[in-house]
Design an enzyme around this catalytic site. Structure first.
Site, mmCIF file in Angstrom:
data_model
loop_
_atom_site.group_PDB
_atom_site.id
_atom_site.type_symbol
_atom_site.label_atom_id
_atom_site.label_comp_id
_atom_site.label_asym_id
_atom_site.label_seq_id
_atom_site.Cartn_x
_atom_site.Cartn_y
_atom_site.Cartn_z
ATOM 1 N N GLY A 1 13.013 24.188 -7.601
ATOM 2 C CA GLY A 1 13.591 23.718 -8.791
ATOM 3 C C GLY A 1 14.249 24.103 -9.692
ATOM 4 N N CYS A 2 15.160 23.496 -10.718
ATOM 5 C CA CYS A 2 16.592 23.791 -11.446
ATOM 6 C C CYS A 2 15.720 24.814 -12.486
ATOM 7 C CB CYS A 2 17.053 22.648 -12.444
ATOM 8 S SG CYS A 2 15.516 21.468 -13.557
#
EC number: 1.2.1.38
Lengths: 337, 337, 337, 337
Positions: free
Chosen positions: A153-154
């Site tokens: 994920g970011c």
């Protein structure tokens, strides 16, 4: 040339992937797909993402039958919703494709994680166990042999790239949980119409306090509890994480610098981390790049790290391509710089 | 104290109206209403518009029965959709209320206007004929005697306040249609979830070229054809109109300045227009104010006018209050400055 | 009516002060002053701040001789640079004026504080000792009797209003320093031309890590060490502070809620804090208001507080007016809501 | 590989040029230069433009002696101020370099143009006469043989690319001057500290009304009088021009479409114009691309054109590279898509 499919190509990460695959010297953009129910089905991608006009005008094909498309694919990029990735990946994997999943469906091991944080029971634990976590700078060896890569994920990318060198070097006092405050641009919420993301409603604001699914993703992969507070910021793209941690007694600037250099300034493989030393990372310098910028300062046995990425690139699409490069033994930043 | 109801109070203009009525020395905020079907019904207005918390926490009551609420009202502000205003106004009018409608339902006379531009046949032509157009600086005498005031649209307010003094003075060459380019903040589209208004999709762009409903509103009230091109801008509130027109032969700076002064620098009644002379109007100077700023320059028999307002205030809510003030013989800018 | 002067009226806080004094029922705006060397001297304030046009068009007079202006003043607002406030305040105080200083010149006791953090030796320790710290919600009694009020900085206001109730109630584990991450709009840097503040260079970024002068201001007034990391955000006004702290063993939601209620939900005096409970504070809801919004959530013995203010209002100008109100026994929020 | 120098490399266009030359398969980035007096001299370019870190870390060398650097150059890009370009170009030209000037110093023929609009007398009329105007889509043949290319301004590029096909085809009624309203991002003003460009002062506003130097640039190259009104917008990069013109009697959609297609949809040479037909151009779709998007609609014998570019790319740097490509017979969009 490796035939590459993008599933879920209508969103922001899909558009970025399409551009990078198109420019990649060893990949062939073999097809763009969206859900068969999507209102965008059969439109050219450039109708949704006007900046691609004249460059990529391929249609967003409705994905009706995986069996029919799998034939043509060496590599599959899943830029789909978590459950959709969960459901689709096995068929592509069974057919022998390399699968790079940008959703959360294969990122975290652990029994109750998916029911607790994603609202569904994981049905493919075999593949979940086989999945390699695609934090490119850290899992290169495993990625080289993976068939399924779960692209991080970011927020986890920005957070882990900053903390992991210090944790691996044993410099952090884990008893005092590191505090991660991060601000993301609105594109992190995807391409959709919601009141929360409407222009007039967006202003700097924390959300998901104490219950965002990226907290356990970070903690489990770092093997360290953290307090993670995400924020929505009034900009389109980018993430800045500001991380405060306590160092173990006696740890000083030299050891921190050495740990960072060991992690990212070596000759083994090009990587996408830029070390700023005492300078603070900023969103402007990483937007539209594949880089993660990391700065740090020490005082009174505390360290403050700043880590910035483009949430759509190093936080999603360019990291996926970086994983493809590593997996297929192309130079790691091919088509990214 | 005049009991004042706001119907359609959940939107941006509704919230602005609530604040102004609340602060007004002669008005009493007697009730906030939304459609009975609204998901916001029964919520306090401050839950939707957090800036009102602690100031106005009244609930948004579902409007089930007009007859039941009309009793308590001297003044009704309709911040409702065009068709809703069209349907609701007559009942309030029949009961003797003063009605100030912020929608387009009663702004323009003319047979096919509503079917052409609003998609419905007007059923209340009697009231349409009685309605006074609430361009406050120009229709003061009529407003004083009106029961139904149709508050002008945001673009028409900015456009007409700049052009009307010159047209009234006969300075414009109407054969060469004035060109109005205007940019509006996103709040002009209302408080709702659409992809067009989502943060990541907004960027400066023209829309409604040659077919925006404000074009005939402007043209009919100015009695002059115009070419009107609206744009969406990447800011929350404000409108800037840049207007290019041809002057009649021999018209010079003095006549223009005199026409402007005659319209707005008199002792009759305070007004909300600020004349900037040769300086250009800017959005920043009018946002959160009730003012319309107007600047102008001449060359080669052409004039360029710039006109700026806050689209939610002078383009909607503060102009409605200004009309209430005029109608009830309070000083025109009461509660506005 | 109390005659009120604003010194340093050309900046953003000066303009806000001018507007509030102008609207205040018990204050008379007796004069606006700038440094005698200022290029803005003798211009009307509305030339610099166009939104004031037609409301306040008073000139920015050059402050040549304090003795000449002091006569006319009951109250003096210093919106000047730190050293200028330091130099000017004594003359106004000696003449018997009430002085409300928005700079840092009289905020913190302690020998080396001014040389360490402001680069000058304090020459007026007598007045420094007499100065009352104008955190309005907490120092009301002292403010009532003060002649010199040092209005707190913007970051310290947002931070202290959130933490102080918990510290006063003894709920925080002070051994683990609270972590304050705060993001400010660009107006916090004042009205001036710098490359850092130029439109194209601004993006979310930490600055002043471990060495911002607001850290000791917060720590000394809270009597608690804190780690404070300020950030520049890409918006004009507002501050959001996200604060992570460890609670003492056994402290739970009830005690936190009770401490907050005790501090801000009493009948003694109106205050400008709005408690949001489990909801997160956002900048949008406080901009252009005098309020500080505070939300909080607990988990695993940690608390995360979010606190939002308008940096130019509760972080400067409206807090100064709130102090004037308290000092002169007007209702505390007179002219602010 | 052609050795390429960038003079004036510290600004936004300089940074864009550096990136494109670095990525270009046939150009070698042989040196970056700034004025010898510049405070940025000897800094790596990536210190000013952090996004280049790790990609281009070359120093900004002080340009002390043109003679010393000219040896190493096949191509010189001048991203310098108008007068600096005027002074420097002849020495590079005399040495046989190809010179691509991004300033206004060689764009417009005409006796009093430089004294009227740029404040200096042109001293190099020989070179001015030889200079080829680098509107790449239109002057390809001349560019192929040019030694000095004057790359057009940003507003003139957006304006001319939209209007020129119609004027060349004789479709426009030139008696009624086309009205060009254009809005530019703040980067158009360059990388410098001014109050006008400071974050808090920027809001949508017209400037240079009736006297911007790009008006005569447009008019002279189109051979048609125009009314040009530039605006500053609150975004970093991009230009949108909205153009209203009167068509000659009898001109309809087919002729307009044919003129556009003839200009930009041919097989001769790839170009950077994308025709949108009836869709409006938007800034978002062209930012960070080399493209100019053009849309148009007709009604009542009027046409409204919308034309969008990235002011730093098609309005400056990518157009310069496009000219280099054409001049050296590389495909026109090499290194641009």
């Amino acid at each position: 040339m490796l035939n590459t499919l993008i599933i879920g190509a209508s969103g922001y990460t899909g558009a970025e992937l399409a551009k990078m695959v198109h420019l990649h010297p060893h990949l062939h953009l073999a097809g763009l797909y969206v859900s068969a129910q999507s209102l965008d089905a059969n439109k050219p991608i450039s109708e949704l993402h006007g900046q691609l006009k004249g460059i990529i005008d391929l249609p967003l094909q409705p994905l009706v039958d995986v069996a029919a498309v799998v034939e043509s694919a060496d590599i599959v990029l899943l830029a789909t919703a978590h459950e959709v990735s969960h459901d689709l990946a096995p068929a592509f994997l069974a057919a022998g494709c390399q699968v790079f999943d940008l959703s959360g469906a294969f990122r975290v091991q652990g029994d109750s994680f998916y029911s607790d944080y994603y609202g569904f029971e994981h049905q493919h634990t075999h593949w979940l166990e086989q999945a390699v976590y695609g934090l490119a700078e850290w899992n290169s060896d495993a990625i080289k042999n993976a068939q399924l890569v779960a692209v991080p994920g970011c927020y986890p990318t920005a957070s882990q790239l900053a903390l992991k060198p210090l944790l691996e070097a044993g410099l952090i006092d884990k008893a005092q949980w590191p505090v991660i405050n991060a601000v993301s641009g609105v594109s992190g919420a995807g391409r959709k119409a919601t009141l929360t993301n409407s222009f007039c409603e967006v202003s700097l604001q924390a959300y998901g306090i104490f219950n965002h699914r990226h907290q356990p993703e970070i903690a489990s992969h770092l093997d360290c509890e953290v307090i993670f507070t995400p924020h929505l910021g009034n900009f389109k793209r980018g993430i800045l994480a500001t991380i405060t941690a306590k160092l173990l007694p006696g740890v000083g600037e030299e050891q921190v610098a050495a740990a960072m250099a060991k992690a990212y300034q070596h000759q083994d493989e090009p990587n996408a981390v830029r070390l700023l030393g005492g300078q603070a990372a900023s969103i402007q310098n990483v937007v539209n790049t594949c880089f993660c910028d990391i700065g740090w300062l020490l005082q009174d046995q505390h360290i403050i790290l700043t880590s910035a990425i483009d949430n759509l690139l190093k936080g999603a699409s360019s990291q996926a391509i970086q994983c493809i490069n590593i997996r297929n033994e192309f130079p790691a930043l091919t088509a990214l710089v």
